[in-house]
Design a protein around this motif. Structure first.
Motif, PDB file in Angstrom:
ATOM      1  N   LEU A   1      -2.974   8.095   0.409  1.00  0.00           N
ATOM      2  CA  LEU A   1      -3.016   6.794  -0.267  1.00  0.00           C
ATOM      3  C   LEU A   1      -3.054   6.994  -1.777  1.00  0.00           C
ATOM      4  O   LEU A   1      -3.871   7.750  -2.300  1.00  0.00           O
ATOM      5  CB  LEU A   1      -4.261   6.023   0.176  1.00  0.00           C
TER       6      LEU A   1
ATOM      7  N   ARG B   1       0.877  -1.168   0.000  1.00  0.00           N
ATOM      8  CA  ARG B   1       0.000   0.000   0.000  1.00  0.00           C
ATOM      9  C   ARG B   1       0.915   1.218   0.000  1.00  0.00           C
ATOM     10  O   ARG B   1       1.871   1.288   0.784  1.00  0.00           O
ATOM     11  CB  ARG B   1      -0.874  -0.047   1.243  1.00  0.00           C
TER      12      ARG B   1
ATOM     13  N   GLN C   1      -5.236   9.082   5.161  1.00  0.00           N
ATOM     14  CA  GLN C   1      -5.999   8.466   4.087  1.00  0.00           C
ATOM     15  C   GLN C   1      -5.787   9.202   2.771  1.00  0.00           C
ATOM     16  O   GLN C   1      -5.722   8.580   1.691  1.00  0.00           O
ATOM     17  CB  GLN C   1      -7.477   8.468   4.450  1.00  0.00           C
TER      18      GLN C   1
ATOM     19  N   SER D   1       3.021  -1.438   4.036  1.00  0.00           N
ATOM     20  CA  SER D   1       2.802  -0.059   3.616  1.00  0.00           C
ATOM     21  C   SER D   1       4.132   0.631   3.380  1.00  0.00           C
ATOM     22  O   SER D   1       5.067   0.469   4.171  1.00  0.00           O
ATOM     23  CB  SER D   1       2.014   0.709   4.686  1.00  0.00           C
TER      24      SER D   1
ATOM     25  N   LEU E   1      -1.506   6.652  11.544  1.00  0.00           N
ATOM     26  CA  LEU E   1      -1.998   5.294  11.337  1.00  0.00           C
ATOM     27  C   LEU E   1      -1.936   4.539  12.654  1.00  0.00           C
ATOM     28  O   LEU E   1      -0.875   4.456  13.280  1.00  0.00           O
ATOM     29  CB  LEU E   1      -1.145   4.576  10.286  1.00  0.00           C
TER      30      LEU E   1
ATOM     31  N   PHE F   1       1.781   5.337   0.184  1.00  0.00           N
ATOM     32  CA  PHE F   1       1.410   6.678   0.647  1.00  0.00           C
ATOM     33  C   PHE F   1       2.351   7.696  -0.003  1.00  0.00           C
ATOM     34  O   PHE F   1       3.576   7.518   0.018  1.00  0.00           O
ATOM     35  CB  PHE F   1       1.528   6.788   2.167  1.00  0.00           C
TER      36      PHE F   1
ATOM     37  N   GLU G   1      -6.618  -1.867  11.738  1.00  0.00           N
ATOM     38  CA  GLU G   1      -6.045  -0.545  11.488  1.00  0.00           C
ATOM     39  C   GLU G   1      -7.126   0.535  11.423  1.00  0.00           C
ATOM     40  O   GLU G   1      -8.260   0.266  11.047  1.00  0.00           O
ATOM     41  CB  GLU G   1      -5.290  -0.522  10.156  1.00  0.00           C
ATOM     42  N   SER G   2      -6.718   1.743  11.768  1.00  0.00           N
ATOM     43  CA  SER G   2      -7.530   2.916  11.495  1.00  0.00           C
ATOM     44  C   SER G   2      -6.571   4.060  11.203  1.00  0.00           C
ATOM     45  O   SER G   2      -5.435   4.067  11.682  1.00  0.00           O
ATOM     46  CB  SER G   2      -8.436   3.264  12.686  1.00  0.00           C
ATOM     47  N   MET G   3      -7.024   4.993  10.382  1.00  0.00           N
ATOM     48  CA  MET G   3      -6.159   6.122  10.033  1.00  0.00           C
ATOM     49  C   MET G   3      -6.966   7.396   9.923  1.00  0.00           C
ATOM     50  O   MET G   3      -8.185   7.362   9.707  1.00  0.00           O
ATOM     51  CB  MET G   3      -5.389   5.842   8.732  1.00  0.00           C
ATOM     52  N   THR G   4      -6.288   8.502  10.083  1.00  0.00           N
ATOM     53  CA  THR G   4      -6.939   9.806   9.997  1.00  0.00           C
ATOM     54  C   THR G   4      -7.163  10.173   8.531  1.00  0.00           C
ATOM     55  O   THR G   4      -6.523   9.631   7.626  1.00  0.00           O
ATOM     56  CB  THR G   4      -6.064  10.872  10.655  1.00  0.00           C
ATOM     57  N   PRO G   5      -8.079  11.122   8.264  1.00  0.00           N
ATOM     58  CA  PRO G   5      -8.266  11.570   6.888  1.00  0.00           C
ATOM     59  C   PRO G   5      -6.988  12.110   6.248  1.00  0.00           C
ATOM     60  O   PRO G   5      -6.770  11.920   5.039  1.00  0.00           O
ATOM     61  CB  PRO G   5      -9.330  12.679   7.036  1.00  0.00           C
TER      62      PRO G   5
END
Length: 341
Positions: free
Chosen positions: A340, A3, A337, A237, A319, A5, A330-334
């Motif tokens: 990506l 993935r 995001q 990532s 992240l 970034f 997982e969770s991520m902030t805008p």
């Protein structure tokens, strides 16, 4: 599967000759390793660059190490109550010691004390500082005594005199921010001498600028918590580090176990206890590594829910990796995001 970034705002990198080799330097500092990859301008000797990098690292140790009794930080920590300690190299804008302290105090205030540069007595008591390592938890009385010495609100700076008040027993610890600042200092040094393409790493904290001879940026893999035995590590990532820094805080880096309980080196200043929630790691991407380093620690202390909420409020690219059964979630902030690709 990777993935990717990519930073949203990319400055145009300086051109690099197509045949320019990537050279590497490295060594030990601050109880960990450092490495630099770079495209060297022909007029600069590699040894000259190494010497300059070492000067930046020595400066940080000389001002901010709790492991060196002669550092400016240690002299402050050992000073008498009521005394004012002169800070090194007064400058406008503030540099080095005061620059790091200002950042630490800002993160402390914005995180509601989840981050605290005065946490040194607790870090030492739990065996994660210069004091001997522990094999069991300290007792409640010792914890209360150490916690009573903490409190970022007790820091007083006289900017006109370039001095710091020792109110009594205050023990500052820059371990969660100094490596990030050292990364920044080395990166700024390299750009200052004309090394426009480089990747700097100290203890897993990184900052990059420019591109390699093939036109590719410095691709860096995001650190992942160790996968549980028998499970797959999951998606990998990578991030393009051009005009960007990253720092990761995880509960798996340093810890000890006693009576079936694992005690992480990340201490919550509000409870005086090592963190004990399900969050395994936090990675923060930021323009500078000092800020990324401090925020990664603050968010790690807060946990995935409160940490994510604060990261959203502050606008951080972060992240979060949380333990979930036999795997991770997982969770991520805008802001993360949006990078990506």
């Amino acid at each position: 599967m990777n993935r990717v970034f990519i930073p949203l705002s990319l400055s145009q990198p300086d051109p690099v000759p197509a045949d320019a080799p990537t050279e590497s330097l490295g060594g030990q500092t601050m109880g960990t390793s450092w490495s630099v990859k770079l495209i060297r301008p022909p007029h600069l000797a590699l040894e000259t660059i190494r010497d300059g990098i070492q000067q930046q690292l020595d400066l940080v140790i000389g001002q901010m190490s709790t492991w060196s009794a002669s550092s400016d930080l240690s002299r402050y920590n050992q000073s008498e109550a009521g005394s004012w300690q002169a800070l090194p190299v007064p400058s406008v804008p503030p540099v080095h010691f005061l620059r790091v302290l200002d950042c630490a105090l800002d993160v402390a205030e914005r995180s509601g004390g989840a981050y605290d540069p005065s946490i040194g007595p607790l870090v030492n008591l739990w065996g994660f500082g210069p004091d001997p390592a522990r094999s069991e938890a300290p007792d409640a009385a010792a914890l209360a005594q150490a916690q009573a010495r903490c409190g970022w609100q007790r820091v007083r700076i006289d900017r006109a005199r370039n001095a710091l008040l020792q109110p009594g027993g205050l023990y500052l610890d820059f371990s969660s921010i100094a490596k990030g600042y050292a990364v920044d200092l080395v990166a700024e040094y390299l750009r200052g001498i004309g090394v426009s393409s480089h990747l700097v790493e100290i203890g897993g904290e990184l900052r990059g600028h420019g591109v390699k001879a093939d036109g590719q940026p410095w691709w860096v893999g995001l650190e992942q918590p160790p996968a549980p035995t028998g499970s797959e590590s999951g998606m990998q990532s990578v991030v393009a580090l051009h005009d960007l820094a990253l720092a990761t805080s995880g509960d798996y880096r340093r810890y000890f176990e006693h009576a079936g309980t694992r005690y992480s080196h990340t201490i919550d200043p509000r409870t005086a206890q090592p963190i004990a929630h399900a969050l395994a790691s936090v990675t923060v991407l930021h323009a500078d590594c000092m800020t990324a380093d401090a925020w990664a620690t603050a968010l790690m202390v807060l946990g995935d829910e409160d940490g994510l909420a604060l990261a959203l409020e502050v606008g951080l690219a972060a992240l979060f990796v949380r333990r979930d059964g036999a795997g991770f979630r997982e969770s991520m902030t805008p802001a993360m995001q949006a990078m990506l690709s």
